[in-house]
Design a protein around this motif. Structure first.
Motif: not given
Length: 389
Positions: A7-16, A46-58
């Motif tokens: 579970r821990e490895a999958l959690y890290e994977l889906v957040w990366s 959540p929705r928009g997470h990766w766009a925010k991350l790419e834009a350098g937002k927290k």
């Protein structure tokens, strides 16, 4: 192809890595991937997470919650639902198998924590607000009751199944248990109309529960004893009824106490039984892998020994064939020399014969005979060199 994560490895994977990318990589749909994560209480960005991350937002990363009761510590994708343990790893003989680590909480500790949050199930006076399974039993009984009451000849074969005081008490007991279980994230299912055996799914683990007369379990549905009193003893069982780590899985009416007094214990121990089954499956899976690995190693060793034995036998057979051919060639050489000696002797005897064979006829015969000698002679034909192969 089955893929297994902690579970821990999958959690890290889906957040990366986005789920859509992971789903393609592991050959399943993104919907199935997300659904599996949800089953195992693994939060997804959540929705928009990766766009925010790419834009350098927290961005906020939701923490991984604790594993649910009856949920395995590993998450698998792919494989067949018909395979209890999933397919064997292709390189099993090369894997260093290690037993599963111990669980953080003992079953006693876990039971104490569950007991604090579970409210005692209450027995309703009637079944007007019954659990769906109980309501289905009652509704299915209505046509039988109508026919039975309208009949001038009332046979117990036509009697309603659940009108006796015994059956009413049983339905009320089951109703209280089912409602309490479903308030605590368990799902109850039933097949058929027999209110004796039910399956309770806790997490991804199923356990059975039954309440019945210990002396006359209801297995026949040709009729009903509508006069059976509520005071008839009952027995409640979880699974086969065998205690788990000293925790009871069987309760029976006694003169001093009824099953109703143990409803909370039954609910709690259903959850504990499911968690124990989940844990036991993990260890039995490890033992299964160990045994399968040993079988594969033993089979490979047996095949190796058989191959070595077959090779030894092949070499012995080949050497014997070479010796047999050598002896055959030696006999052929002797035969060739014997023919040549015979030809020479015939010529010598013909020279001193009173009635010699004409030279042309003798020469013709001698030529033929010597050709036969050369034909079978392994030295002349170089056939003896074949033994070098």
């Amino acid at each position: 192809m089955q893929t297994i994560f902690t579970r821990e490895a999958l959690y890290e994977l889906v957040w990366s890595t986005p789920v859509k990318t992971l789903a393609v990589e592991y050959g399943i749909s993104d919907v199935a991937f997300a659904k599996t994560c949800k089953q195992h209480f693994i939060p997804l960005p959540p929705r928009g997470h990766w766009a925010k991350l790419e834009a350098g937002k927290k961005v906020y990363r939701q923490p991984l919650p604790s594993r649910g009761l009856g949920m395995p510590r590993d998450v698998s994708f792919g494989g067949s639902r018909w395979e209890y343990y999933g397919p064997l790893p292709k390189n099993l003989t090369e894997i260093d198998l290690r037993p599963p680590p111990p669980f953080d909480e003992t079953l006693d500790t876990l039971r104490a924590a569950i007991a604090k949050r579970i409210k005692k199930p209450t027995m309703a006076r009637d079944l007007a607000m019954a659990h769906p399974i109980i309501r289905r039993f009652i509704e299915a009984d209505a046509p039988r009751r109508k026919k039975y009451l309208a009949s001038s000849y009332r046979s117990f074969y036509d009697a309603p199944y659940f009108d006796s005081p015994f059956e009413q008490r049983r339905l009320r007991l089951l109703n209280a248990l089912f409602l309490c279980l479903e308030k605590n994230d368990a799902r109850v299912t039933s097949s058929g109309k027999n209110p004796r055996d039910f399956s309770v799914r806790v997490g991804l683990t199923d356990v059975s529960i039954s309440i019945d007369d210990p002396k006359a379990e209801r297995t026949s549905w040709h009729g009903s004893d509508i006069a059976k009193p509520a005071s008839t003893p009952m027995i409640a069982r979880i699974g086969p009824g065998t205690a788990v780590d000293g925790l009871p899985m069987t309760w029976q009416d006694t003169a001093q106490e009824k099953i109703e007094a143990h409803l909370a214990d039954i609910v709690i121990n259903v959850l504990i039984a499911a968690e124990n089954t989940c844990r036991q499956k993990e260890f039995s899976h490890y033992n299964w892998l160990v045994n399968r690995k040993a079988d594969l190693i033993e089979r490979a060793e047996k095949q190796r020994l058989e191959a070595e034995q077959a090779e030894r036998e092949r070499r012995i057979k080949e050497e014997k064939a070479r010796v047999d051919r050598l002896l055959s060639e030696a006999r052929a050489l002797r035969d060739a020399d014997e023919i040549r000696s015979y030809v020479a002797l015939v010529r010598a005897r013909n020279d001193t014969s009173r009635d010699p064979v004409p030279d042309d006829r003798l020469a013709q015969w001698a030529t033929w005979a010597l050709e036969q000698a050369d034909r079978i002679d392994p030295v002349v034909s170089r056939r003896f060199l074949l033994n070098e192969d």
